[in-house]
Write a protein that holds these residues in place. Structure first.
Motif, PDB file in Angstrom:
ATOM      1  N   CYS A   1       0.850   4.144  -3.072  1.00 60.69           N
ATOM      2  CA  CYS A   1       0.354   5.491  -2.783  1.00 60.69           C
ATOM      3  C   CYS A   1       1.459   6.514  -2.584  1.00 60.69           C
TER       4      CYS A   1
ATOM      5  N   ASP B   1     -10.751  -2.460  -3.412  1.00 58.99           N
ATOM      6  CA  ASP B   1     -11.773  -1.751  -4.184  1.00 58.99           C
ATOM      7  C   ASP B   1     -11.583  -2.104  -5.653  1.00 58.99           C
TER       8      ASP B   1
ATOM      9  N   SER C   1      -6.168  -2.256  -2.038  1.00 59.81           N
ATOM     10  CA  SER C   1      -7.293  -1.664  -1.303  1.00 59.81           C
ATOM     11  C   SER C   1      -8.510  -2.571  -1.217  1.00 59.81           C
TER      12      SER C   1
ATOM     13  N   TYR D   1       0.837  -1.208   0.000  1.00 60.03           N
ATOM     14  CA  TYR D   1       0.000   0.000   0.000  1.00 60.03           C
ATOM     15  C   TYR D   1       0.870   1.256   0.000  1.00 60.03           C
TER      16      TYR D   1
ATOM     17  N   VAL E   1      -8.769   1.529   4.217  1.00 59.06           N
ATOM     18  CA  VAL E   1      -8.613   0.303   3.436  1.00 59.06           C
ATOM     19  C   VAL E   1      -8.953  -0.918   4.284  1.00 59.06           C
TER      20      VAL E   1
ATOM     21  N   TRP F   1      -7.135   6.773  -3.733  1.00 58.67           N
ATOM     22  CA  TRP F   1      -5.728   6.794  -4.136  1.00 58.67           C
ATOM     23  C   TRP F   1      -5.279   8.249  -4.295  1.00 58.67           C
TER      24      TRP F   1
ATOM     25  N   TYR G   1      -4.811   4.460   5.609  1.00 54.50           N
ATOM     26  CA  TYR G   1      -4.760   2.996   5.651  1.00 54.50           C
ATOM     27  C   TYR G   1      -5.920   2.371   6.420  1.00 54.50           C
TER      28      TYR G   1
ATOM     29  N   TYR H   1      -3.908  -0.149  -7.179  1.00 57.31           N
ATOM     30  CA  TYR H   1      -4.644   0.282  -6.002  1.00 57.31           C
ATOM     31  C   TYR H   1      -5.796  -0.685  -5.711  1.00 57.31           C
TER      32      TYR H   1
END
Length: 297
Positions: free
Chosen positions: A62, A210, A208, A58, A77, A235, A74, A204
């Motif tokens: 980022c 997502d 994440s 991560y 996430v 992001w 974080y 990402y």
């Protein structure tokens, strides 16, 4: 535990939740009629530990430095699969697919060490009219024991016909940042130009959870009206905070508004002002992708 609190044994996997949401859109598979009230539920998972390899990935995606302290974004996430479970449930009044993340506010009460187990909770509140449909907030909390160390508020919009003009006036750091940076006819001189490659959407999504296909698939993005994949809003927020790393106070609130989709690949202009406002703009046309600000607490 109250009747509204549901304690889960672990964080759910995000992939099946997205698949359930997508299947629910198919004729005959979704609920016949969704309600018009948010579920009175709070999802809780206790003792969540940080996977150091995941944290490293991560940080790298980022732009954060590798450190023992968690980046401010974080915990979002970590809690995101809980929010997915809440919003993909059949009784949720708005379908997950098609929701637009329009704003996010994070409050960091203190430095969080990656070795500290976290209790995470998520609930949805304040379903309200908007001039383009309806919107609501997802509240996330991270605690160490009885101490709340982090809070997050994500505002989502469901675009619908027949919206109302009774949307609430904007306030707070994001609104201040918008007035200062996002709505100027001539955008501020950038502090930096960032090249955002197309892989950012996939990278990402991997770190994440997502995996909304508008960030990773050109076909899916076009189905939702975008010429191609767009960057995740969180992001963009994380990348801005990574650029400010080392200068942020110990305890603060950081609020952003996601103004326009950031196309992938692309180049963005980052601007940070001494008054702790910041923004991402299209360097050619000056249109704002994100505006926001930081305030000490």
């Amino acid at each position: 535990m109250t009747d509204a609190e549901i304690e889960l044994s672990r964080i759910p996997a995000a992939g099946p939740l997205y698949r359930r949401a997508a299947i629910g859109l198919a004729p005959g598979f979704g609920p016949a009629r969704r309600g018009d009230r948010l579920p009175d539920q709070e999802l809780v998972v206790r003792g969540v530990t940080v996977d150091r390899d995941h944290l490293t990935g991560y940080d790298q995606v980022c732009g954060f430095r590798l450190a023992d302290a968690l980046p401010p974004t974080y915990p979002h996430v970590l809690a995101f699969p809980l929010a997915l479970r809440l919003m993909s449930a059949p009784e949720f009044p708005l379908p997950l697919v098609g929701l637009v993340h329009v704003a996010n506010r994070i409050t960091v009460h203190r430095r969080i060490d990656a070795a500290e187990p976290l209790d995470l909770s998520v609930r949805a509140v304040d379903l309200r009219p908007h001039d383009r449909g309806r919107q609501f907030d997802v509240l996330c909390t991270a605690s160490v024991g009885t101490e709340v160390v982090w809070r997050g508020v994500s505002t989502y919009l469901r675009r619908e016909r027949g919206g109302t003009e009774s949307a609430r006036p904007e306030h707070g750091a994001a609104a201040d940042g918008r007035r200062e940076a996002g709505e100027q006819r001539t955008p501020p001189v950038p502090s930096a130009l960032w090249r955002v490659p197309s892989r950012v959407g996939r990278d990402y999504a991997r770190v994440s959870g997502d995996r909304n296909p508008i960030h990773t698939s050109r076909i899916a993005a076009r189905l939702f009206g975008f010429p191609g994949p767009i960057a995740h809003g969180m992001w963009s927020k994380a990348r801005c905070l990574a650029a400010l790393e080392g200068r942020l106070p110990d305890a603060y609130e950081v609020e952003v508004a996601f103004k326009l989709p950031l196309p992938l690949p692309g180049t963005v202009a980052f601007h940070a002002a001494p008054a702790w406002t910041f923004a991402l703009h299209d360097p050619g046309r000056g249109r704002p992708y994100l505006v926001g600000g930081v305030a000490s607490i």
